[in-house]
Design an enzyme around this catalytic site. Structure first.
Site, PDB file in Angstrom:
ATOM      1  CE  LYS A  13      -4.012  -2.324   2.481  1.00 45.47           C
ATOM      2  NZ  LYS A  13      -5.000  -2.274   3.456  1.00 45.47           N
ATOM      3  CE1 TYR A  53      -9.226  -3.230   0.458  1.00 47.78           C
ATOM      4  CE2 TYR A  53      -8.327  -1.029  -0.668  1.00 47.78           C
ATOM      5  CZ  TYR A  53      -8.119  -2.146   0.107  1.00 47.78           C
ATOM      6  OH  TYR A  53      -6.763  -2.482   0.534  1.00 47.78           O
ATOM      7  CG  ASN A 116      -3.592  -2.588   7.333  1.00 47.04           C
ATOM      8  OD1 ASN A 116      -3.476  -2.355   5.874  1.00 47.04           O
ATOM      9  ND2 ASN A 116      -4.784  -3.190   7.369  1.00 47.04           N
ATOM     10  CG  HIS A 119      -5.317  -6.041  -0.777  1.00 45.46           C
ATOM     11  ND1 HIS A 119      -6.460  -6.375   0.021  1.00 45.46           N
ATOM     12  CD2 HIS A 119      -5.177  -7.202  -1.504  1.00 45.46           C
ATOM     13  CE1 HIS A 119      -7.219  -7.155  -0.617  1.00 45.46           C
ATOM     14  NE2 HIS A 119      -6.474  -7.604  -1.663  1.00 45.46           N
ATOM     15  CD  GLU A 130      -8.762  -9.196  -3.838  1.00 53.04           C
ATOM     16  OE1 GLU A 130      -9.594  -8.982  -2.842  1.00 53.04           O
ATOM     17  OE2 GLU A 130      -7.344  -9.419  -3.696  1.00 53.04           O
TER      18      GLU A 130
HETATM   19  N1  UDP Z   1      -9.829  -0.951   7.289  1.00 50.16           N
HETATM   20  C1  UDP Z   1      -9.563   0.246   8.305  1.00 50.16           C
HETATM   21  N2  UDP Z   1     -10.572   0.390   9.188  1.00 50.16           N
HETATM   22  C2  UDP Z   1     -11.277  -0.830   9.708  1.00 50.16           C
HETATM   23  C3  UDP Z   1     -11.149  -2.043   9.102  1.00 50.16           C
HETATM   24  C4  UDP Z   1     -10.289  -2.130   7.742  1.00 50.16           C
HETATM   25  O1  UDP Z   1      -9.249   1.269   7.822  1.00 50.16           O
HETATM   26  O2  UDP Z   1     -11.738  -0.750  10.745  1.00 50.16           O
HETATM   27  C5  UDP Z   1      -8.979  -0.799   6.112  1.00 50.16           C
HETATM   28  C6  UDP Z   1      -7.773  -1.393   6.226  1.00 50.16           C
HETATM   29  O3  UDP Z   1      -6.598  -0.791   5.345  1.00 50.16           O
HETATM   30  C7  UDP Z   1      -7.687  -2.911   5.807  1.00 50.16           C
HETATM   31  C8  UDP Z   1      -8.770  -2.651   4.655  1.00 50.16           C
HETATM   32  O4  UDP Z   1      -9.518  -1.396   5.106  1.00 50.16           O
HETATM   33  O5  UDP Z   1      -6.600  -3.522   5.436  1.00 50.16           O
HETATM   34  C9  UDP Z   1      -9.796  -3.699   4.337  1.00 50.16           C
HETATM   35  O6  UDP Z   1     -10.245  -4.428   5.302  1.00 50.16           O
HETATM   36  P1  UDP Z   1     -10.363  -6.036   5.476  1.00 50.16           P
HETATM   37  O7  UDP Z   1     -11.148  -6.187   6.633  1.00 50.16           O
HETATM   38  O8  UDP Z   1     -10.525  -6.629   4.379  1.00 50.16           O
HETATM   39  O9  UDP Z   1      -8.880  -6.151   5.971  1.00 50.16           O
HETATM   40  P2  UDP Z   1      -7.657  -6.975   5.401  1.00 50.16           P
HETATM   41  O10 UDP Z   1      -8.139  -8.126   4.421  1.00 50.16           O
HETATM   42  O11 UDP Z   1      -6.949  -6.153   4.603  1.00 50.16           O
HETATM   43  O12 UDP Z   1      -6.682  -7.658   6.712  1.00 50.16           O
HETATM   44 MG    MG Z   2      -9.568  -8.143   3.100  1.00 51.43          MG
END
Ligand code: UDP
Ligand code: MG
Length: 155
Positions: A13, A53, A116, A119, A130
């Protein structure tokens, strides 16, 4: 024991690119034994980010997530190997870096749940979808490495 070969999409990211962590993140995933079969740098626009997303549309963090992911260049890659989806998810660590185990990418370098760093697709079916969002089929390279026989036992 060989298991089904999967492909998965990984994104470094904008925070990972800005912090100079492209190499360290790739090193972990490549070192694990996964094969990189496609990679490129790009700057996602709003439409592409919303598409990627789409599953999170309507959630409170959606607007901020789209703003963040389009705030700078990212690196996209496709990794291939047995159980690649699960291996990458485990190497990434929990979504919230505060809950991510030490030794994971997010657990070692992350602080914020939004920023974080990486992805990774969460299922083989979503990975297919994706990957198609980021890469033409012609950009995915079909090859084998000599070391592959030292990573997975023959069937
Ligand atoms: N995210 C966020 N706040 C939240 C949950 C998710 O900003 O409370 C963001 C974070 O960058 C995350 C992305 O949205 O990586 C996608 O969320 P997901 O639940 O799919 O998490 P991931 O699969 O990336 O672990
Ligand atoms: Mg995810």
């Amino acid at each position: 024991m060989a298991s089904t070969v999967e492909q998965t999409l990984v994104l470094v990211k904008p925070d990972g690119v800005q912090r100079g962590l492209i190499g360290p993140i790739f090193t972990r995933l490549e070192g694990r034994g996964l094969r990189i079969v496609a990679m490129k740098m790009l700057h996602m626009d709003d439409k592409m980010a919303r598409g990627h997303y789409a599953v999170h549309e309507g959630k409170p963090f959606f607007k901020g997530l789209v703003e963040f992911i389009t705030s700078g260049p990212i690196v996209a890659m496709v990794l291939e190997g047995p159980r690649a989806v699960e291996l990458v998810r485990n190497a990434m660590g929990a979504t919230d870096p505060a809950k991510a185990a030490p030794g994971t990418i997010r657990g070692d370098w992350g602080v914020d749940i939004g920023m974080n760093l990486v992805h990774g697709s969460d299922s083989a079916a979503n990975a297919r979808h994706e990957i198609d969002h980021f890469f033409d089929r012609s950009e995915i390279v079909d090859y084998e490495r000599d070391i592959d026989k030292w990573i997975v036992e023959a069937a």
